[in-house]
Design an enzyme around this catalytic site. Structure first.
Site, PDB file in Angstrom:
ATOM      1  N   ASP A 183       0.823  -1.209   0.000  1.00 55.75           N
ATOM      2  CA  ASP A 183       0.000   0.000   0.000  1.00 55.75           C
ATOM      3  C   ASP A 183       0.863   1.269   0.000  1.00 55.75           C
ATOM      4  O   ASP A 183       2.095   1.210  -0.008  1.00 55.75           O
ATOM      5  CB  ASP A 183      -0.934  -0.041   1.213  1.00 55.75           C
ATOM      6  CG  ASP A 183      -2.340   0.471   0.898  1.00 55.75           C
ATOM      7  OD1 ASP A 183      -2.491   1.262  -0.042  1.00 55.75           O
ATOM      8  OD2 ASP A 183      -3.274   0.076   1.613  1.00 55.75           O
ATOM      9  N   ASP A 246      -9.901   3.027  -3.417  1.00 53.50           N
ATOM     10  CA  ASP A 246     -10.624   1.832  -2.999  1.00 53.50           C
ATOM     11  C   ASP A 246     -12.044   1.798  -3.563  1.00 53.50           C
ATOM     12  O   ASP A 246     -12.680   2.842  -3.758  1.00 53.50           O
ATOM     13  CB  ASP A 246     -10.730   1.770  -1.477  1.00 53.50           C
ATOM     14  CG  ASP A 246      -9.410   1.461  -0.804  1.00 53.50           C
ATOM     15  OD1 ASP A 246      -8.395   1.268  -1.510  1.00 53.50           O
ATOM     16  OD2 ASP A 246      -9.375   1.430   0.439  1.00 53.50           O
TER      17      ASP A 246
END
Length: 430
Positions: A183, A246
């Site tokens: 990430d 997301d």
């Protein structure tokens, strides 16, 4: 050579040397993202990682990865018991046999680092340790994935890998990790290409084949210090890259920093040319079975992800899913489109406002076609052979991939009535 000529040659050489040393290498000017590594020594290069002629792809993920990830359903409320239950259910529900192989723990598994800096699992959530969990997953005929972050902390506030890349990669390999999602939170002014190349190299150095998932949010990146997009440099660094922020479990819209399903489709589809064996566009995980969309809309997500040659990473609780969810996730005819060996991503070939036609060429010469209705009412949609890659006069067999039935042979076109927010997905073949 006369003394005068020798002095002149010496002075020219000195001037050239000073001038060369004073120059800034291309791309190293302040604020540039084309950073060059000018250090000398083993494994050093004057090129950006993506432009280094000595860099090769890792040879993994020649078809889009398939598996399960904990985040969409569990978030930070994940533990060893839940992961074991999902792994068992992936076998008992037929998901493993349908092609799903990775069980990936997302954020919040991390505990502290020991005195030597080695990352440890949260002892409350994962009392048996990560190695034991990985062994259990492998015993089920599945592969094991884990999560970390290129920053000092993860998005969930746990310890990141910045400054510990090689150490963490070695620990992952010792645990038996097969997949790393990496990430991009708490990275400050760090350059993303550098950060992901560093971890990529660290994973390669372990000698274990570990699929590398680049998760720096693609088009919607909020980071102001680095405007580069992962598909521009990720080909030989990672195996898949997120194209957007997301996903959240909704047909459309925005919720904080997350996007609805069709918003992500619209940002990912134009990138079809970047996808291929070993390097895939990743529009984020599947929401199928989480309850925010209808069965019709979930079928749409599964179809469009397959058309885009996207990773199929389930994000529901596999251990408790209902039969409708299982049937969508294990539709082998649509999975076969996603996993087609040619690896050419499909694209939108016609857009009539709310009514769309998508096409994807497949390795055996057939075409997958999706009729997609974004509108609020049923509508007829027609796909014409020339727009999907065939002569109008060609007689083609049409097979419905959701109904698993043959619709006969047709020339010139195919028309179907498509539900609101729905799809009809067919395979055209000679």
């Amino acid at each position: 050579m006369s003394i005068a000529l020798a002095i002149r040659a010496f002075l020219l050489l000195a001037i050239y040397s000073v001038t060369a040393n004073a120059q800034t290498p291309p791309g190293n000017d302040p604020g540039s993202q084309k950073l060059f590594n000018m250090e000398m020594g083993p494994n050093r290069s004057i090129f950006r990682p993506s432009l280094d002629p000595n860099r090769t792809a890792n040879g993994l993920a020649l078809t889009p990865p398939m598996g399960w990830n904990s985040w969409n359903k569990f978030g930070c409320n994940i533990d060893e018991k839940a992961v074991r239950a999902v792994a068992g259910a992936m076998v008992s529900t037929g998901m493993r046999e349908a092609g799903y192989e990775y069980v990936v723990i997302d954020d919040c598994w991390q505990g502290k680092r020991d005195a030597d800096g080695n990352i440890l699992a949260d002892p409350v959530k994962f009392p048996s340790g990560i190695k034991a969990l990985a062994d259990y997953i492998h015993s089920k005929g599945l592969k094991f994935g884990i999560y970390s972050d290129a920053g000092s902390k993860t998005c969930g506030g746990r310890l990141g890998s910045q400054g510990h890349e090689y150490q963490d990669a070695l620990m992952y390999a010792r645990w038996g990790v097969d997949y790393l999602k990496y990430d991009w939170c708490f990275t400050g002014t760090r350059n993303s290409e550098e950060a992901y190349a560093l971890m990529s190299d660290a994973l390669r150095a372990t000698g274990r084949g570990i699929v590398f998932s680049i998760c720096n949010w693609g088009i919607s990146r909020p980071t102001m210090t680095d405007k580069s997009m992962p598909w521009e440099w990720g080909l030989k660094i990672g195996n898949l890259w997120r194209t957007t922020e997301d996903i959240y479990d909704a047909w459309a819209g925005r919720k904080g920093t997350s996007l609805g399903m069709v918003n992500i489709v619209d940002l990912t589809e134009p990138l079809y040319g970047y996808a291929g064996p070993g390097h895939w566009n990743d529009p984020d995980m599947l929401e199928i079975g989480n309850g925010g969309m209808s069965t019709t809309e979930y079928r749409g997500q599964f179809s469009l992800w397959a058309m885009m040659a996207a990773p199929l990473i389930a994000g529901n609780n596999v251990a408790t899913m209902d039969d409708d969810t299982r049937k969508i996730l294990t539709n082998r005819e649509i999975i076969a489109v996603d996993q087609d060996s040619m690896g050419v991503a499909g694209r939108r070939v016609r857009n009539d406002g709310n009514l769309e036609v998508w096409a994807r060429p497949l390795a055996d010469g057939s075409r997958a076609v999706v009729l997609f209705n974004r509108s609020e009412k049923p509508a007829d949609i027609t796909a014409f052979w020339p727009e999907v890659g065939y002569p109008a006069s060609m007689r083609l067999e049409v097979r419905d991939l959701w109904e698993h039935t043959s619709l006969g042979s047709k020339t010139e076109k195919f028309t179907a009535n498509v539900s609101a927010h729905g799809v009809v997905m067919v395979r055209l073949s000679q």
